[in-house]
Design an enzyme around this catalytic site. Sequence first.
Site, PDB file in Angstrom:
ATOM      1  CB  SER A  39      -0.878   0.007   1.255  1.00 52.90           C
ATOM      2  OG  SER A  39      -1.574  -1.208   1.378  1.00 52.90           O
ATOM      3  CD  GLU A  85       9.771  -7.163  -7.702  1.00 51.76           C
ATOM      4  OE1 GLU A  85      10.946  -7.192  -7.333  1.00 51.76           O
ATOM      5  OE2 GLU A  85       8.822  -7.265  -6.915  1.00 51.76           O
TER       6      GLU A  85
HETATM    7  C1  LIG Z   1       7.446  -4.395   4.319  1.00 51.70           C
HETATM    8  C2  LIG Z   1       6.057  -4.725   3.850  1.00 51.70           C
HETATM    9  C3  LIG Z   1       5.519  -5.928   4.630  1.00 51.70           C
HETATM   10  C4  LIG Z   1       5.152  -3.500   4.073  1.00 51.70           C
HETATM   11  O1  LIG Z   1       3.890  -3.710   3.517  1.00 51.70           O
HETATM   12  P1  LIG Z   1       2.785  -2.533   3.396  1.00 51.70           P
HETATM   13  O2  LIG Z   1       1.503  -3.183   3.067  1.00 51.70           O
HETATM   14  O3  LIG Z   1       3.243  -1.472   2.487  1.00 51.70           O
HETATM   15  O4  LIG Z   1       2.884  -1.871   4.845  1.00 51.70           O
HETATM   16  P2  LIG Z   1       1.928  -1.799   6.120  1.00 51.70           P
HETATM   17  O5  LIG Z   1       2.390  -0.598   6.886  1.00 51.70           O
HETATM   18  O6  LIG Z   1       0.516  -1.902   5.732  1.00 51.70           O
HETATM   19  O7  LIG Z   1       2.377  -3.047   7.003  1.00 51.70           O
HETATM   20  C5  LIG Z   1       1.952  -4.350   6.786  1.00 51.70           C
HETATM   21  C6  LIG Z   1       1.748  -5.031   8.139  1.00 51.70           C
HETATM   22  O8  LIG Z   1       2.983  -5.011   8.883  1.00 51.70           O
HETATM   23  C7  LIG Z   1       2.775  -4.428  10.173  1.00 51.70           C
HETATM   24  N1  LIG Z   1       3.982  -3.717  10.566  1.00 51.70           N
HETATM   25  C8  LIG Z   1       4.513  -2.628   9.985  1.00 51.70           C
HETATM   26  N2  LIG Z   1       5.626  -2.268  10.616  1.00 51.70           N
HETATM   27  C9  LIG Z   1       5.826  -3.154  11.598  1.00 51.70           C
HETATM   28  C10 LIG Z   1       6.830  -3.323  12.599  1.00 51.70           C
HETATM   29  N3  LIG Z   1       7.871  -2.497  12.662  1.00 51.70           N
HETATM   30  N4  LIG Z   1       6.723  -4.341  13.475  1.00 51.70           N
HETATM   31  C11 LIG Z   1       5.686  -5.185  13.417  1.00 51.70           C
HETATM   32  N5  LIG Z   1       4.718  -5.091  12.471  1.00 51.70           N
HETATM   33  C12 LIG Z   1       4.781  -4.076  11.584  1.00 51.70           C
HETATM   34  C13 LIG Z   1       1.614  -3.506   9.965  1.00 51.70           C
HETATM   35  O9  LIG Z   1       0.970  -3.228  11.194  1.00 51.70           O
HETATM   36  C14 LIG Z   1       0.754  -4.314   9.042  1.00 51.70           C
HETATM   37  O10 LIG Z   1       0.120  -5.317   9.819  1.00 51.70           O
HETATM   38  P3  LIG Z   1      -1.357  -5.799   9.500  1.00 51.70           P
HETATM   39  O11 LIG Z   1      -1.260  -6.481   8.166  1.00 51.70           O
HETATM   40  O12 LIG Z   1      -1.623  -6.748  10.632  1.00 51.70           O
HETATM   41  O13 LIG Z   1      -2.180  -4.562   9.505  1.00 51.70           O
HETATM   42  C15 LIG Z   1       6.056  -5.079   2.331  1.00 51.70           C
HETATM   43  O14 LIG Z   1       6.410  -3.952   1.601  1.00 51.70           O
HETATM   44  C16 LIG Z   1       7.042  -6.196   2.020  1.00 51.70           C
HETATM   45  O15 LIG Z   1       6.756  -7.376   2.182  1.00 51.70           O
HETATM   46  N6  LIG Z   1       8.261  -5.841   1.552  1.00 51.70           N
HETATM   47  C17 LIG Z   1       9.323  -6.796   1.270  1.00 51.70           C
HETATM   48  C18 LIG Z   1       9.356  -7.169  -0.184  1.00 51.70           C
HETATM   49  C19 LIG Z   1       9.617  -5.983  -1.045  1.00 51.70           C
HETATM   50  O16 LIG Z   1      10.006  -4.927  -0.588  1.00 51.70           O
HETATM   51  N7  LIG Z   1       9.440  -6.101  -2.341  1.00 51.70           N
HETATM   52  C20 LIG Z   1       9.736  -4.913  -3.122  1.00 51.70           C
HETATM   53  C21 LIG Z   1      10.162  -5.186  -4.431  1.00 51.70           C
HETATM   54  S1  LIG Z   1       8.626  -5.458  -5.289  1.00 51.70           S
END
Ligand SMILES: CC(C)(COP(=O)(O)OP(=O)(O)OC[C@H]1O[C@@H](n2cnc3c(N)ncnc32)[C@H](O)[C@@H]1OP(=O)(O)O)[C@@H](O)C(=O)NCCC(=O)NCCS
Lengths: 507, 507
Positions: free
Chosen positions: A266, A288
Site C-alpha cells: 500500500s 517489478e
Molecule cells: C514491508 C512490507 C511488509 C510492508 O507492507 P505494506 O503493506 O506497504 O505496509 P503496512 O504498513 O501496511 O504493514 C503491513 C503489516 O505489517 C505491520 N507492521 C509494519 N511495521 C511493523 C513493525 N515495525 N513491526 C511489526 N509489524 C509491523 C503492519 O501493522 C501491518 O500489519 P497488518 O497487516 O496486521 O495490519 C512489504 O512492503 C514487504 O513485504 N516488503 C518486502 C518485499 C519488497 O520490498 N518487495 C519490493 C520489491 S517489489
Amino acid sequence: MYEDRIKPRSLWSKVVTPEEAALHIRDGMTVGMSGFTRAGEAKAVPLALAERGRREPLKITLLTGASLGNDLDKTLAEANVLARRLPFQSDPALRKRINAGEVMFVDQHLSETVEMLRSRQLGPVDVAIVEAVMIKEDGSIVPTTSVGNSATFAMLAEKVIVEINLTLSPVMEGLHDIYIPTRRPFRGPIPITRPDDRVGVPSIAIDPSRIAAIVITAKEDSCAAIQPPDAETKLIAGHLTEFLTNEVRRGRLGSSLAPLQAGIGSIANAVLHGFLDTDFHDLTMYSEVLQDSTFDLFDAGKMVFASGSSITLSPERHDQVLHDIGRYKSRLVLRPQEISNHPEVIRRLGLIAINTALEADIYGNVNSTHVAGSQMMNGIGGSGDFARNAYLSVFVTKSTAKGGAISSIVPFATHVDHCEHDVDLIVTEQGLADLRGLAPRERAAVVIDTCVHPEYRDLLRDYYRDAERTVGGQTPHRLDRAFALHLAYQTHGDMRRAAEVPEAAAE
Amino acid sequence: MYEDRIKPRSLWSKVVTPEEAALHIRDGMTVGMSGFTRAGEAKAVPLALAERGRREPLKITLLTGASLGNDLDKTLAEANVLARRLPFQSDPALRKRINAGEVMFVDQHLSETVEMLRSRQLGPVDVAIVEAVMIKEDGSIVPTTSVGNSATFAMLAEKVIVEINLTLSPVMEGLHDIYIPTRRPFRGPIPITRPDDRVGVPSIAIDPSRIAAIVITAKEDSCAAIQPPDAETKLIAGHLTEFLTNEVRRGRLGSSLAPLQAGIGSIANAVLHGFLDTDFHDLTMYSEVLQDSTFDLFDAGKMVFASGSSITLSPERHDQVLHDIGRYKSRLVLRPQEISNHPEVIRRLGLIAINTALEADIYGNVNSTHVAGSQMMNGIGGSGDFARNAYLSVFVTKSTAKGGAISSIVPFATHVDHCEHDVDLIVTEQGLADLRGLAPRERAAVVIDTCVHPEYRDLLRDYYRDAERTVGGQTPHRLDRAFALHLAYQTHGDMRRAAEVPEAAAE
Ligand SMILES: CC(C)(COP(=O)(O)OP(=O)(O)OC[C@H]1O[C@@H](n2cnc3c(N)ncnc32)[C@H](O)[C@@H]1OP(=O)(O)O)[C@@H](O)C(=O)NCCC(=O)NCCS
Ligand SMILES: CC(C)(COP(=O)(O)OP(=O)(O)OC[C@H]1O[C@@H](n2cnc3c(N)ncnc32)[C@H](O)[C@@H]1OP(=O)(O)O)[C@@H](O)C(=O)NCCC(=O)NCCS
C-alpha cells in the site's frame, strides 16, 4: 474454441481436466508455477493438486515467480502439499505454517532463483505450470499478466502444463519481452539501455513435445489487496516529491527524474500516486509489479512508459485496464523477473527505487521481512535487487505501527535485509532523512530528528547518546539495550515502556 | 631525467616540490588520492600535507580507492588533517580516531563511490593526487600498482597533482585498462565478457591544462602485512578445494572452475594459496587486489590470467614481481575499482567469490566490519559487490578469535554487512557449511554442526533450540539472549561464560 488459443492442432489432444493434468505431479517433485504478485498464476491445476494432497501423501517443493493470487498459497498450505516454498510468498495462512517451521521457506532475491536453477545449484524442476493466453503456431507460449520465472521454469522442466485462461484477451500477445541471459562462461551483456527497449521475443519458446497437458480456465486474477492512500502515506509521498523537486532544482535530476521502481504494498503504491501532484513529466518505470498508480500516471499523461514483470490491480482498475489492454500495450512491457530485477540493468539505468521497510534502525539498516527478528512477513522479494544498485535507494514506512505501540525506527534492526550502504533516504510521515555521504553517527542524528515519531524521539536519542558515550565506535551500540524496545513490546505490548526493561549485561 | 617520464615538454615547468604541490590543497577541500590496498598511493604530497596540518588549520575530506600504504592514513590522522574519510581504510591509528568519532568515516561499497561523485551526490573533488609511472605525449597518465578510483578523481577534480614514481618501470605502460561507464541515461553495457577482455585505454586521459603540479618521488609501495598460511587457514583452504573438487565431479563446474575473486587479508590469501595443491588448471581471477597467491599460481602454471585493481605483495615477492613485471604483463590487467567490482560484470562472469568474515551468525548473516557491533575494523570494501552477485559466495573465517575467547559464529551478528541471501558457503577450519537452497532453520543446523568450534557447539545449539521452542518463526531468535556471548566477552573476557549473562527481558 481452441483454434485461436492453441494454434498447433497437434496439441489439441493434450487438453485435459485439471485433475488429469495434476497427475503429472508426484510426491517429492519440484514444481515451478507461473505467478508474480498475485498475477498470472495457474488457476486450476494447483487446486486439483491441493485436492489430491488432502487424500494422499503428496509433498512438493513449490517455486514461483513471487506471490500467488486466488488464495492458492493458502489452499496448498492447508492441504499440506508444500514441503518447501521459494522464493517469495505473501499469504497469511502459508506464513503461519512457515513460521511454525512446517514449510521450509527459502527467501531469495527475486532475480537469483533462476540463476541457481540454470547452474543446477537448485533443482531440477520436474514440472512447470504456466498460465497463458495462447500457444502459438511454433508451440511457444504467450504468458498472461505476469512473466515472473515462467520462461525459465518452462525451459528447464521435464514436463510443461499450460493453462489457457479464456478471460484474457489474445490482444495481450506482444506485451511480453522474453529474454534469457546466455549460459556462462559465454554470457554477453543484456542489451537493455532504456526502460522501453525490447530485447527478446514475445513468447516463451519451448519444444511443444514437452507440453504434457493443457487445461482451459476462465478465472480471473485476484485483485490487489492494497489500501488507498491515507493521510500518512500522503505525507510520505509529499516529503519524497518535495525532495525530488529540490534535486531537480539543484540540477542533479531532470524533470523526468530517472526510471522509477516502486515496491509492493500500500505504501509504495501511495507514494507513486503522489507523483500525480507534481510537475514531473515523461516519467518512466523500470519496476517489478505495476500497480494502480502506474495506470493513474499513464492516464494523467505523466508517465510515458512502464516496464515490469507483472500487473496487479485493484477491483476498480482491474477490468478497465485488462479489457482495454490494447490501449496501454505500446507503453508497457512485461519481462522475466530476472531481467526486471537484474542488477546489471538496474545499475545501468540508474533507478530511483522506492521500497517499504518494516523497521529501520537509527543508522539506516533496514528490515523488510522479519517481525521482531523471527517471524517472516513476506520475503525480501526484489527489494535487495533494486536497493543495492539504484541511483537513489529510498525506503518508506510509517513511523509507527499497531496504533503507536511499535516504533518503525528502532535502535537495532532485528533483522537486516538492507545494510546501511544500500539505503540513501528513509521517509516516514514525520519527514525525510537524506543519508547520502553521511557517517553512521551523522546518520543517527538525521534519522532521529526527521523520521522518528515524537513519542519515540527521546527514547531513541537517549539510546544513541548513551551508546556514544559509553561504547563509542563507528556505529555506537549498547548490546545490552539494543532490543529494549522490542522486549518492551513483547512484555508490555508497547515499545514506549522500554525503560522498564532491565539490561542484559552481567555487571 | 624527465624526458621518458613526462613526455609533454610543456609540463616540465610544473615539476615542483611536494610542499609546493600541497599548497593547492586548502582547508575544507575534498581531495581524491590514488591508492588501493596499500598499492599505488601518492607518496610525497600527502606527507607535505600532514606537515602543514601540524602547523595550520587544515581539514580535508579524503577520498581514495581503498587503503593507503606507507602509513599515510596514520600520518594524516595523527596530523589531524582528516575530517572525513571514504570509502575504506585499514590503518590502526586512523581506525582509533574513527571509532572515537573524531574522523567521520563513510564506509562504502567500493564500486559505488565514483557513481556518487559523477552524479554529484558526493563531492565535488577539488584536487586529485595520482601516482604515475609517466605522463604520455597526449597528457594522459599511466598509473602505477593500482588504478582504484584514480581515473575518475583525475577526470572530475578541478586540479590534478601527479606524482611520478621513479622506482617503477615504464614497462608498466599497458598493464592498465581504463574504462569509465558513459553517463546515464545514455549508458551502454560494459563490454567485458571474459576476465582478460580489455575494453578501455591504457592511460587516464585528462586535459593536461588541469595538471597543476608534478612531483618526482622514489619511494616504493609498502609491502603486504599478511601472515603466511597456518594450520587453520590450510584447513579452511582444504575444505574449500575439496568442496570445489566435488562440484567438478558433479558436473556443476569445469576443472578451470569459474573466475576467482579473493578478498583482502591473510585468510583469503592462504585460501587461494591452497589451490596450488589441486588439479584445477587454467584458472582465472576477476578480483580486486592481487596478492602473493596470484603470482604463486602463475608461477606454478595453474593460473592463466588475473584481472584486478591493484597488486599488493609481501617483502619476498615485491621486488621479484615488480622488477619482472614485463614477464607477467600479458597475463594481468589492472582496472578501475568500479569495473573490477562492478555488479554487472561480476554477475555476468559468474565468479567464485571468497571473502573473510569477522563473525557470522548461525543463519549465515555475515559481519565483515564491526567488532562487537560498534568498533569499525576496516570497512565493507568490495565484499558486498562480490558476495551479492557471485555465482558462489564463500565466506571464510577461523572459528574462534583471541585464543578461543571469541567464537566467530554467534547467535546474532552484531552488524550485518552480508545478509543470508548473499552467503552460499561458510568455511572455518572445522568444516564447510553448504547453505545453498536451505531455509534458515536448516542453515542453523548445518552451520552449528560443521563450522562452530567444539567448545561453542553446545552453547549455540542450546540457543537455537531454545529460540525454536520458545519463539519459533522463519529465523528463530531470542532477542533477550541474542547477544549473550558478546556480553560475556565484554564482562568476563570470554564468550564461553555466556551462561552467566542474565536475560534482558522484563518478566
Ligand atoms: C514491508 C512490507 C511488509 C510492508 O507492507 P505494506 O503493506 O506497504 O505496509 P503496512 O504498513 O501496511 O504493514 C503491513 C503489516 O505489517 C505491520 N507492521 C509494519 N511495521 C511493523 C513493525 N515495525 N513491526 C511489526 N509489524 C509491523 C503492519 O501493522 C501491518 O500489519 P497488518 O497487516 O496486521 O495490519 C512489504 O512492503 C514487504 O513485504 N516488503 C518486502 C518485499 C519488497 O520490498 N518487495 C519490493 C520489491 S517489489
Ligand atoms: C574481516 C577482516 C578484518 C579479516 O581480516 P584477516 O586479516 O583475514 O583476519 P584475521 O583473522 O587475522 O583477523 C583480523 C583481526 O580481527 C580479529 N578478529 C577476528 N574475528 C573477530 C571477532 N569475531 N571478534 C573480534 N575480533 C575478531 C582478529 O583477532 C585479528 O585481530 P588482531 O589484528 O588484533 O590480531 C578483513 O578481511 C576485512 O577487513 N574484510 C572486509 C573487507 C573485505 O572483505 N574486502 C574484500 C574485498 S577485497
